[in-house]
Design an enzyme around this catalytic site. Structure first.
Site, PDB file in Angstrom:
ATOM      1  N   GLU A 110       0.829  -1.197   0.000  1.00 43.35           N
ATOM      2  CA  GLU A 110       0.000   0.000   0.000  1.00 43.35           C
ATOM      3  C   GLU A 110       0.866   1.250   0.000  1.00 43.35           C
ATOM      4  O   GLU A 110       1.969   1.263   0.550  1.00 43.35           O
ATOM      5  CB  GLU A 110      -0.933   0.010   1.219  1.00 43.35           C
ATOM      6  CG  GLU A 110      -1.997  -1.069   1.155  1.00 43.35           C
ATOM      7  CD  GLU A 110      -2.941  -1.040   2.356  1.00 43.35           C
ATOM      8  OE1 GLU A 110      -2.690  -0.254   3.286  1.00 43.35           O
ATOM      9  OE2 GLU A 110      -3.924  -1.793   2.353  1.00 43.35           O
ATOM     10  N   CYS A 122       3.396   8.542   1.119  1.00 36.78           N
ATOM     11  CA  CYS A 122       3.884   7.562   2.092  1.00 36.78           C
ATOM     12  C   CYS A 122       4.043   6.250   1.353  1.00 36.78           C
ATOM     13  O   CYS A 122       3.059   5.676   0.874  1.00 36.78           O
ATOM     14  CB  CYS A 122       2.890   7.437   3.242  1.00 36.78           C
ATOM     15  SG  CYS A 122       3.326   6.147   4.434  1.00 36.78           S
ATOM     16  N   CYS A 130       7.074  -7.072   6.677  1.00 38.61           N
ATOM     17  CA  CYS A 130       8.109  -6.335   7.402  1.00 38.61           C
ATOM     18  C   CYS A 130       9.090  -7.296   8.057  1.00 38.61           C
ATOM     19  O   CYS A 130       8.718  -8.391   8.479  1.00 38.61           O
ATOM     20  CB  CYS A 130       7.479  -5.438   8.469  1.00 38.61           C
ATOM     21  SG  CYS A 130       8.671  -4.317   9.251  1.00 38.61           S
ATOM     22  N   CYS A 179       7.242  -5.077  15.499  1.00 39.88           N
ATOM     23  CA  CYS A 179       6.594  -4.092  16.372  1.00 39.88           C
ATOM     24  C   CYS A 179       5.171  -4.558  16.686  1.00 39.88           C
ATOM     25  O   CYS A 179       4.367  -4.783  15.780  1.00 39.88           O
ATOM     26  CB  CYS A 179       6.562  -2.728  15.698  1.00 39.88           C
ATOM     27  SG  CYS A 179       8.202  -2.109  15.247  1.00 39.88           S
ATOM     28  N   CYS A 198       1.879  -2.719  15.278  1.00 44.12           N
ATOM     29  CA  CYS A 198       1.780  -2.430  13.847  1.00 44.12           C
ATOM     30  C   CYS A 198       1.138  -3.595  13.090  1.00 44.12           C
ATOM     31  O   CYS A 198       1.554  -4.748  13.247  1.00 44.12           O
ATOM     32  CB  CYS A 198       3.171  -2.151  13.285  1.00 44.12           C
ATOM     33  SG  CYS A 198       3.188  -1.789  11.525  1.00 44.12           S
ATOM     34  N   GLU A 227      10.647  -2.006   6.863  1.00 46.67           N
ATOM     35  CA  GLU A 227      11.715  -1.207   7.466  1.00 46.67           C
ATOM     36  C   GLU A 227      12.675  -0.818   6.336  1.00 46.67           C
ATOM     37  O   GLU A 227      13.418  -1.657   5.823  1.00 46.67           O
ATOM     38  CB  GLU A 227      12.433  -2.023   8.540  1.00 46.67           C
ATOM     39  CG  GLU A 227      13.768  -1.467   9.007  1.00 46.67           C
ATOM     40  CD  GLU A 227      13.713  -0.029   9.495  1.00 46.67           C
ATOM     41  OE1 GLU A 227      14.374   0.819   8.868  1.00 46.67           O
ATOM     42  OE2 GLU A 227      13.006   0.255  10.479  1.00 46.67           O
ATOM     43  N   ASN A 264      -4.095   4.600  15.599  1.00 47.83           N
ATOM     44  CA  ASN A 264      -5.242   3.883  15.040  1.00 47.83           C
ATOM     45  C   ASN A 264      -5.187   2.448  15.554  1.00 47.83           C
ATOM     46  O   ASN A 264      -4.357   1.654  15.083  1.00 47.83           O
ATOM     47  CB  ASN A 264      -5.181   3.868  13.510  1.00 47.83           C
ATOM     48  CG  ASN A 264      -6.135   4.866  12.895  1.00 47.83           C
ATOM     49  OD1 ASN A 264      -6.910   5.500  13.595  1.00 47.83           O
ATOM     50  ND2 ASN A 264      -6.073   5.010  11.589  1.00 47.83           N
ATOM     51  N   CYS A 290      -0.371   5.719   7.815  1.00 50.00           N
ATOM     52  CA  CYS A 290       0.976   5.323   7.416  1.00 50.00           C
ATOM     53  C   CYS A 290       1.704   4.648   8.580  1.00 50.00           C
ATOM     54  O   CYS A 290       1.590   5.056   9.718  1.00 50.00           O
ATOM     55  CB  CYS A 290       1.764   6.542   6.979  1.00 50.00           C
ATOM     56  SG  CYS A 290       1.592   6.904   5.242  1.00 50.00           S
TER      57      CYS A 290
END
Length: 347
Positions: A94, A107, A114, A118, A121, A166, A296, A339
């Site tokens: 995205e 963004c 990833c 985290c 996320c 990352e 969010n 983002c």
């Protein structure tokens, strides 16, 4: 057996020139093709209208253009635009266009999934499937630039590497993409309008400083206490704050560029005086500013936005110490397009 064709955008301009010479054509033809690929963003060889049909057919038989396809576009009530970007192998990432009154920001993603873990996320819940190629990163920017011109009547203003992945763990491809984005043969954008956001990989922060690219640096900090930060971002156990601090001091010595700290205040996690005091202390090591980010939630789990009072306590303490602080409200809530918390499903 059919031979797999090479993606032509992985070929340098010099090698393209050589290719045409060895095929009985003039070297400048390579320049023309290179311009179509990068400056004009050609999706196919048929788009290259100032090149003969015979030459286009020859290119078609030797190369492919693994261009991205924007599958779906969602527009938020606040003007934010989210693109679901399908890659040539069917995977999806995205990218997001974030408008303000004075600029538009892209963004962009750097990985499918990833490399890190985290806990807050959505992207981290996807395993890293692969790194994005330089042209796939570039294509996201080009698509958003076109949307910015179409919907907001001006070219893209800024770029942030804050989407999926990352970026410092896909360093070489990110750097090649930035090279083309800033090149006069690409988009010609100033590197000062590009921000690389990292979760904090000290070795690669130093490398970015050494390479002197003139981009800006943002660090997802979220806590200046090792114990708390490692619970939020488990990978950071391998990169303690002392190492991160040393790499950021190195960055500033080399670049003289301020650092932006991205910081979410969560209920019952870092909404206490100890965390506030630790952040204020950490901010004094290197010239910086702090972006307090509205969160969010990705589920009903432990990560929930802290109270307004807790956020205000951070603001008061930071400002009292002369540290610039801004509150970043989440954009595109109605299309779930924050983002750095981009979630997607691979087809």
């Amino acid at each position: 057996m059919q031979i797999e064709k090479k993606d032509i955008r992985a070929v340098s301009k010099e090698l393209l020139r050589e290719f045409f010479v060895t095929h009985g054509d003039k070297a400048f033809r390579g320049n023309q093709v290179y311009e179509w690929l990068w400056s004009k963003g050609a999706h196919s060889f048929e788009d290259m209208t100032n090149i003969s049909k015979e030459t286009r057919a020859m290119l078609e038989s030797n190369f492919v253009i693994n261009h991205i396809k924007v599958d779906t576009i969602q527009r938020s009530d606040d003007g934010t635009i989210k693109n679901a970007v399908r890659l040539h192998d069917g995977l999806v990432v995205e990218s997001v266009l974030i408008p303000t009154n004075t600029r538009t920001t892209a963004c962009v993603s750097s990985q499918v999934g990833c490399s890190l873990d985290c806990n807050f996320c959505a992207t981290a819940r996807l395993k890293r499937m692969r790194n994005l190629e330089p042209d796939e990163i570039y294509d996201q920017v080009l698509a958003i630039d076109k949307e910015s011109r179409l919907y907001y009547n001006h070219p893209l203003s800024n770029i942030v590497f804050m989407g999926m992945g990352e970026p410092l763990m896909n360093y070489n491809n990110m750097m090649k993409a930035i090279e083309m984005i800033t090149s006069s043969e690409g988009l010609g954008m100033s590197p000062k309008r590009i921000m690389v956001s990292t979760s904090g990989v000290p070795k690669m922060i130093k490398k970015l400083a050494d390479d002197d690219v003139k981009v800006k640096l943002a660090v997802s900090l979220h806590s200046a206490i090792d114990e708390i930060r490692s619970k939020i971002m488990p990978f950071s156990k391998n990169f303690p704050l002392a190492d991160l601090r040393e790499s950021l001091e190195y960055w500033y010595r080399k670049t003289k560029s301020k650092i932006s700290y991205e910081y979410v205040v969560w209920k019952d996690i870092n909404d206490n005086k100890e965390s506030i005091d630790a952040l204020v202390k950490f901010c004094k090591y290197v010239p910086c500013k702090v972006n307090l980010i509205e969160y969010n939630p990705i589920d009903d789990g432990e990560f929930q936005q802290a109270s307004e009072e807790a956020t205000n306590a951070y603001i008061k303490a930071l400002e009292a110490s002369g540290i610039v602080v801004k509150v970043r409200r989440s954009r595109g809530k109605d299309i779930d397009a924050a983002c750095g918390q981009l979630a997607n499903k691979q087809a």
